[in-house]
Design a protein around this motif. Structure first.
Motif, short mmCIF file in Angstrom:
data_model
loop_
_atom_site.label_atom_id
_atom_site.label_comp_id
_atom_site.label_asym_id
_atom_site.label_seq_id
_atom_site.Cartn_x
_atom_site.Cartn_y
_atom_site.Cartn_z
N VAL A 3 30.14 38.62 70.67
CA VAL A 3 29.49 38.83 71.96
C VAL A 3 29.80 40.24 72.49
N PHE A 4 30.89 40.82 72.02
CA PHE A 4 31.30 42.11 72.54
C PHE A 4 30.74 43.29 71.74
N ASP A 5 30.00 43.02 70.67
CA ASP A 5 29.30 44.12 70.00
C ASP A 5 28.31 44.62 71.04
N GLU A 6 28.41 45.89 71.35
CA GLU A 6 27.57 46.37 72.43
C GLU A 6 26.16 46.66 72.00
N LYS A 7 25.98 47.04 70.75
CA LYS A 7 24.65 47.45 70.31
C LYS A 7 23.92 46.30 69.62
N VAL A 8 22.63 46.23 69.90
CA VAL A 8 21.78 45.21 69.31
C VAL A 8 20.53 45.92 68.80
N ILE A 9 20.17 45.63 67.56
CA ILE A 9 18.93 46.18 67.01
C ILE A 9 17.98 45.01 66.80
N ILE A 10 16.79 45.12 67.36
CA ILE A 10 15.80 44.06 67.20
C ILE A 10 14.78 44.51 66.17
N VAL A 11 14.64 43.70 65.11
CA VAL A 11 13.70 43.98 64.03
C VAL A 11 12.73 42.82 63.90
N ARG A 52 23.89 45.00 77.23
CA ARG A 52 24.14 45.62 75.93
C ARG A 52 23.14 46.73 75.65
N ASP A 53 23.46 47.59 74.69
CA ASP A 53 22.53 48.65 74.29
C ASP A 53 21.57 48.06 73.28
N GLU A 95 16.13 54.43 52.68
CA GLU A 95 17.39 54.32 53.42
C GLU A 95 17.72 55.60 54.18
N LYS A 96 17.51 56.75 53.53
CA LYS A 96 17.88 58.00 54.19
C LYS A 96 17.04 58.24 55.46
N HIS A 97 15.78 57.80 55.43
CA HIS A 97 14.92 57.94 56.61
C HIS A 97 15.44 57.03 57.74
N LEU A 98 15.72 55.78 57.40
CA LEU A 98 16.26 54.85 58.40
C LEU A 98 17.60 55.34 58.93
N ALA A 99 18.45 55.84 58.04
CA ALA A 99 19.77 56.34 58.45
C ALA A 99 19.63 57.47 59.46
N SER A 100 18.66 58.38 59.23
CA SER A 100 18.50 59.47 60.18
C SER A 100 17.92 58.99 61.51
N VAL A 101 17.03 57.98 61.47
CA VAL A 101 16.49 57.40 62.70
C VAL A 101 17.62 56.74 63.50
N LEU A 102 18.47 55.98 62.81
CA LEU A 102 19.59 55.28 63.46
C LEU A 102 20.63 56.27 63.99
N THR A 103 20.94 57.30 63.20
CA THR A 103 21.89 58.31 63.64
C THR A 103 21.39 59.02 64.90
N GLY A 104 20.08 59.23 64.95
CA GLY A 104 19.47 59.85 66.12
C GLY A 104 19.68 59.03 67.39
N ALA A 105 19.93 57.75 67.23
CA ALA A 105 20.18 56.86 68.37
C ALA A 105 21.69 56.62 68.57
N ASN A 106 22.51 57.47 67.94
CA ASN A 106 23.97 57.34 68.02
C ASN A 106 24.50 56.03 67.45
N ILE A 107 23.85 55.56 66.40
CA ILE A 107 24.33 54.38 65.70
C ILE A 107 25.00 54.89 64.43
N ASP A 108 26.24 54.45 64.23
CA ASP A 108 27.03 54.92 63.10
C ASP A 108 26.51 54.31 61.80
N VAL A 109 26.21 55.17 60.82
CA VAL A 109 25.69 54.70 59.54
C VAL A 109 26.63 55.12 58.42
N HIS A 110 26.51 54.46 57.28
CA HIS A 110 27.31 54.84 56.11
C HIS A 110 26.88 56.23 55.67
N THR A 111 27.84 57.13 55.53
CA THR A 111 27.52 58.53 55.26
C THR A 111 26.77 58.77 53.97
N GLU A 112 26.94 57.89 52.98
CA GLU A 112 26.21 58.14 51.71
C GLU A 112 24.69 58.18 51.92
N TYR A 113 24.19 57.50 52.96
CA TYR A 113 22.74 57.53 53.21
C TYR A 113 22.31 58.87 53.82
#
Length: 119
Positions: A3-11, A52-53, A95-113
């Motif tokens: 419940v304390f995870d602040e970020k929520v992604i709706i897909v 939540r965010d 994956e690299k496109h999604l990773a950059s979209v998520l990073t743009g929203a300040n969501i931490d992604v695995h660096t290999e992407y």
């Protein structure tokens, strides 16, 4: 799910959820709408996400846009993330496109992407 995870992604679907889950590094709740969502269900969802965010990451197609409009109307506080229209679906975006979209929203992604990103 915490419940304390602040970020929520709706897909939209479970394939989108799996894809995003594999890229995101931080604890994030990923919720599937399974395409469409009723106003009642949407209201319940909004009530549970109020402090939540929330990020909306849906397909760049007609169904995705319809869902996005619904969220914009009912939950204007949510942040909308957009994939490039040429990929049409979250699940088929690289994956690299999604990773950059998520990073743009300040969501931490695995660096290999991100390292795969082309200059």
């Amino acid at each position: 799910m915490d419940v304390f995870d602040e970020k929520v992604i709706i897909v939209e679907g479970t394939t989108d959820k799996r894809k995003v889950k594999g890229i995101v590094k931080e604890p994030v709740e990923i919720i599937c709408t399974n395409g469409t969502i009723s106003i009642t269900k949407l209201d319940e969802l909004i009530d549970s996400l109020f402090y939540r965010d929330v990020y909306i990451l849906v397909d760049a197609d007609e169904a995705g846009e319809k869902l996005r409009k619904q969220f914009k109307r009912e939950f204007p506080e949510a942040e909308h993330l957009y994939i490039d229209k040429m990929y049409k679906e979250v699940a088929s975006a690289p994956e690299k496109h999604l990773a950059s979209v998520l990073t743009g929203a300040n969501i931490d992604v695995h660096t290999e992407y991100l390292e795969k990103r082309m200059s």
